[in-house]
Design a protein around this motif. Structure first.
Motif, PDB file in Angstrom:
ATOM      1  N   PRO A 187       1.225  -1.336  -0.111  1.00  0.00           N
ATOM      2  CA  PRO A 187       0.211  -0.079   0.157  1.00  0.00           C
ATOM      3  C   PRO A 187       0.863   1.116  -0.271  1.00  0.00           C
ATOM      4  O   PRO A 187       2.163   1.296   0.883  1.00  0.00           O
ATOM      5  CB  PRO A 187      -0.609   0.028   1.069  1.00  0.00           C
ATOM      6  CG  PRO A 187       0.096  -1.045   2.246  1.00  0.00           C
ATOM      7  CD  PRO A 187       1.032  -1.883   1.081  1.00  0.00           C
ATOM      8  N   ALA A 188      -0.274   2.531  -0.636  1.00  0.00           N
ATOM      9  CA  ALA A 188       0.833   3.489  -0.892  1.00  0.00           C
ATOM     10  C   ALA A 188       1.417   3.854   0.279  1.00  0.00           C
ATOM     11  O   ALA A 188       2.176   4.683   1.118  1.00  0.00           O
ATOM     12  CB  ALA A 188       0.154   4.811  -1.028  1.00  0.00           C
ATOM     13  N   TYR A 189       0.548   4.327   1.741  1.00  0.00           N
ATOM     14  CA  TYR A 189       0.690   4.648   3.061  1.00  0.00           C
ATOM     15  C   TYR A 189       1.791   3.639   3.738  1.00  0.00           C
ATOM     16  O   TYR A 189       0.972   4.133   4.773  1.00  0.00           O
ATOM     17  CB  TYR A 189      -0.773   4.812   4.031  1.00  0.00           C
ATOM     18  CG  TYR A 189      -1.657   2.909   4.018  1.00  0.00           C
ATOM     19  CD1 TYR A 189      -1.457   2.084   4.633  1.00  0.00           C
ATOM     20  CD2 TYR A 189      -2.331   2.983   2.976  1.00  0.00           C
ATOM     21  CE1 TYR A 189      -1.925   1.043   4.764  1.00  0.00           C
ATOM     22  CE2 TYR A 189      -3.352   1.637   3.175  1.00  0.00           C
ATOM     23  CZ  TYR A 189      -3.642   0.764   3.818  1.00  0.00           C
ATOM     24  OH  TYR A 189      -3.712  -0.253   4.160  1.00  0.00           O
ATOM     25  N   GLY A 190       2.077   2.685   3.568  1.00  0.00           N
ATOM     26  CA  GLY A 190       3.422   2.149   5.206  1.00  0.00           C
ATOM     27  C   GLY A 190       3.793   0.820   4.382  1.00  0.00           C
ATOM     28  O   GLY A 190       2.765   0.350   4.060  1.00  0.00           O
ATOM     29  N   ALA A 191       4.993   0.325   4.361  1.00  0.00           N
ATOM     30  CA  ALA A 191       5.368  -0.734   3.974  1.00  0.00           C
ATOM     31  C   ALA A 191       4.950  -1.578   5.622  1.00  0.00           C
ATOM     32  O   ALA A 191       4.906  -3.157   5.076  1.00  0.00           O
ATOM     33  CB  ALA A 191       6.872  -0.405   3.704  1.00  0.00           C
ATOM     34  N   ASP A 192       4.094  -1.114   6.397  1.00  0.00           N
ATOM     35  CA  ASP A 192       4.185  -1.805   7.364  1.00  0.00           C
ATOM     36  C   ASP A 192       3.162  -2.983   7.194  1.00  0.00           C
ATOM     37  O   ASP A 192       2.610  -3.790   8.516  1.00  0.00           O
ATOM     38  CB  ASP A 192       3.746  -1.286   8.629  1.00  0.00           C
ATOM     39  CG  ASP A 192       2.992  -0.142   8.514  1.00  0.00           C
ATOM     40  OD1 ASP A 192       2.534   0.304   8.393  1.00  0.00           O
ATOM     41  OD2 ASP A 192       2.696   0.141  10.074  1.00  0.00           O
ATOM     42  N   GLN A 193       1.992  -2.397   6.364  1.00  0.00           N
ATOM     43  CA  GLN A 193       0.905  -3.006   6.356  1.00  0.00           C
ATOM     44  C   GLN A 193       0.936  -4.140   4.578  1.00  0.00           C
ATOM     45  O   GLN A 193      -0.009  -4.321   4.254  1.00  0.00           O
ATOM     46  CB  GLN A 193      -0.257  -1.717   5.764  1.00  0.00           C
ATOM     47  CG  GLN A 193      -0.783  -1.082   6.552  1.00  0.00           C
ATOM     48  CD  GLN A 193      -1.171  -1.190   7.630  1.00  0.00           C
ATOM     49  OE1 GLN A 193      -1.883  -2.241   8.381  1.00  0.00           O
ATOM     50  NE2 GLN A 193      -0.579  -1.094   8.979  1.00  0.00           N
ATOM     51  N   ALA A 194       2.044  -4.448   4.324  1.00  0.00           N
ATOM     52  CA  ALA A 194       2.780  -5.310   3.200  1.00  0.00           C
ATOM     53  C   ALA A 194       1.344  -6.363   3.492  1.00  0.00           C
ATOM     54  O   ALA A 194       1.339  -6.785   4.534  1.00  0.00           O
ATOM     55  CB  ALA A 194       3.535  -5.278   3.120  1.00  0.00           C
ATOM     56  N   GLU A 195       0.969  -7.492   2.556  1.00  0.00           N
ATOM     57  CA  GLU A 195       0.260  -8.238   2.459  1.00  0.00           C
ATOM     58  C   GLU A 195       1.029  -9.637   1.387  1.00  0.00           C
ATOM     59  O   GLU A 195       0.574  -9.245   0.822  1.00  0.00           O
ATOM     60  CB  GLU A 195      -0.900  -8.571   2.763  1.00  0.00           C
ATOM     61  CG  GLU A 195      -1.804  -7.871   3.645  1.00  0.00           C
ATOM     62  CD  GLU A 195      -3.088  -7.208   3.861  1.00  0.00           C
ATOM     63  OE1 GLU A 195      -3.691  -8.762   3.829  1.00  0.00           O
ATOM     64  OE2 GLU A 195      -3.956  -6.830   3.432  1.00  0.00           O
TER      65      GLU A 195
ATOM     66  N   SER B  89      -1.012  -1.568  -9.437  1.00  0.00           N
ATOM     67  CA  SER B  89      -0.116  -0.923  -9.090  1.00  0.00           C
ATOM     68  C   SER B  89       0.576  -1.039  -7.667  1.00  0.00           C
ATOM     69  O   SER B  89       1.626  -0.968  -7.545  1.00  0.00           O
ATOM     70  CB  SER B  89      -0.515   0.637  -9.302  1.00  0.00           C
ATOM     71  OG  SER B  89      -0.954   0.969  -8.961  1.00  0.00           O
ATOM     72  N   MET B  90      -0.544  -1.660  -6.377  1.00  0.00           N
ATOM     73  CA  MET B  90      -0.132  -1.785  -5.947  1.00  0.00           C
ATOM     74  C   MET B  90       0.646  -3.398  -5.880  1.00  0.00           C
ATOM     75  O   MET B  90       0.816  -3.759  -4.278  1.00  0.00           O
ATOM     76  CB  MET B  90      -1.266  -2.022  -5.225  1.00  0.00           C
ATOM     77  CG  MET B  90      -2.130  -0.452  -4.481  1.00  0.00           C
ATOM     78  SD  MET B  90      -1.433  -0.042  -4.109  1.00  0.00           S
ATOM     79  CE  MET B  90      -2.123   1.692  -3.081  1.00  0.00           C
ATOM     80  N   LEU B  91       0.672  -3.717  -6.641  1.00  0.00           N
ATOM     81  CA  LEU B  91       1.425  -5.068  -6.350  1.00  0.00           C
ATOM     82  C   LEU B  91       3.183  -5.428  -7.094  1.00  0.00           C
ATOM     83  O   LEU B  91       3.099  -5.011  -7.818  1.00  0.00           O
ATOM     84  CB  LEU B  91      -0.084  -6.242  -6.805  1.00  0.00           C
ATOM     85  CG  LEU B  91      -0.856  -6.855  -6.949  1.00  0.00           C
ATOM     86  CD1 LEU B  91      -2.193  -7.378  -7.018  1.00  0.00           C
ATOM     87  CD2 LEU B  91      -0.912  -7.007  -4.976  1.00  0.00           C
ATOM     88  N   GLN B  92       3.217  -6.112  -5.796  1.00  0.00           N
ATOM     89  CA  GLN B  92       5.072  -6.950  -6.307  1.00  0.00           C
ATOM     90  C   GLN B  92       4.734  -8.641  -6.872  1.00  0.00           C
ATOM     91  O   GLN B  92       4.944  -8.908  -5.578  1.00  0.00           O
ATOM     92  CB  GLN B  92       5.863  -6.397  -6.048  1.00  0.00           C
ATOM     93  CG  GLN B  92       7.220  -6.881  -5.965  1.00  0.00           C
ATOM     94  CD  GLN B  92       8.531  -6.053  -5.309  1.00  0.00           C
ATOM     95  OE1 GLN B  92       7.546  -4.656  -4.457  1.00  0.00           O
ATOM     96  NE2 GLN B  92       8.939  -6.420  -5.104  1.00  0.00           N
ATOM     97  N   LEU B  93       5.055  -9.491  -7.541  1.00  0.00           N
ATOM     98  CA  LEU B  93       5.974 -10.784  -7.637  1.00  0.00           C
ATOM     99  C   LEU B  93       6.047 -11.482  -6.142  1.00  0.00           C
ATOM    100  O   LEU B  93       7.160 -10.590  -6.006  1.00  0.00           O
ATOM    101  CB  LEU B  93       5.844 -10.922  -9.120  1.00  0.00           C
ATOM    102  CG  LEU B  93       5.639 -11.588  -9.964  1.00  0.00           C
ATOM    103  CD1 LEU B  93       5.642 -11.698 -11.236  1.00  0.00           C
ATOM    104  CD2 LEU B  93       4.693 -12.191  -9.449  1.00  0.00           C
TER     105      LEU B  93
END
Length: 64
Positions: free
Chosen positions: A18-26, A54-58
């Motif tokens: 998410p754009a608002y914080g890496a600590d919220q990655a899933e 755009s919010m996703l990365q492999l």
């Protein structure tokens, strides 16, 4: 990630960043792709969620 890239990687793992914080990655798995969204089954969820590509990365190690 683009929609075309997501279509090529259905079944592969992704990270939602998410754009608002890496600590919220899933972490999740791409289950399908529509004309607008990537549907991702996130760890611990029972159903896939529509996610903007755009919010996703492999994830590392996903098939190329």
């Amino acid at each position: 990630m683009t929609l075309d890239e997501a279509r090529e990687h259905v079944g592969d793992g992704v990270v939602y960043k998410p754009a608002y914080g890496a600590d919220q990655a899933e972490d999740g798995t791409i289950v399908r792709v529509s004309s607008r969204y990537v549907f991702v089954l996130y760890v611990g969820d029972r159903t896939a969620k529509a996610t903007h590509p755009s919010m996703l990365q492999l994830l590392a190690g996903a098939s190329a």
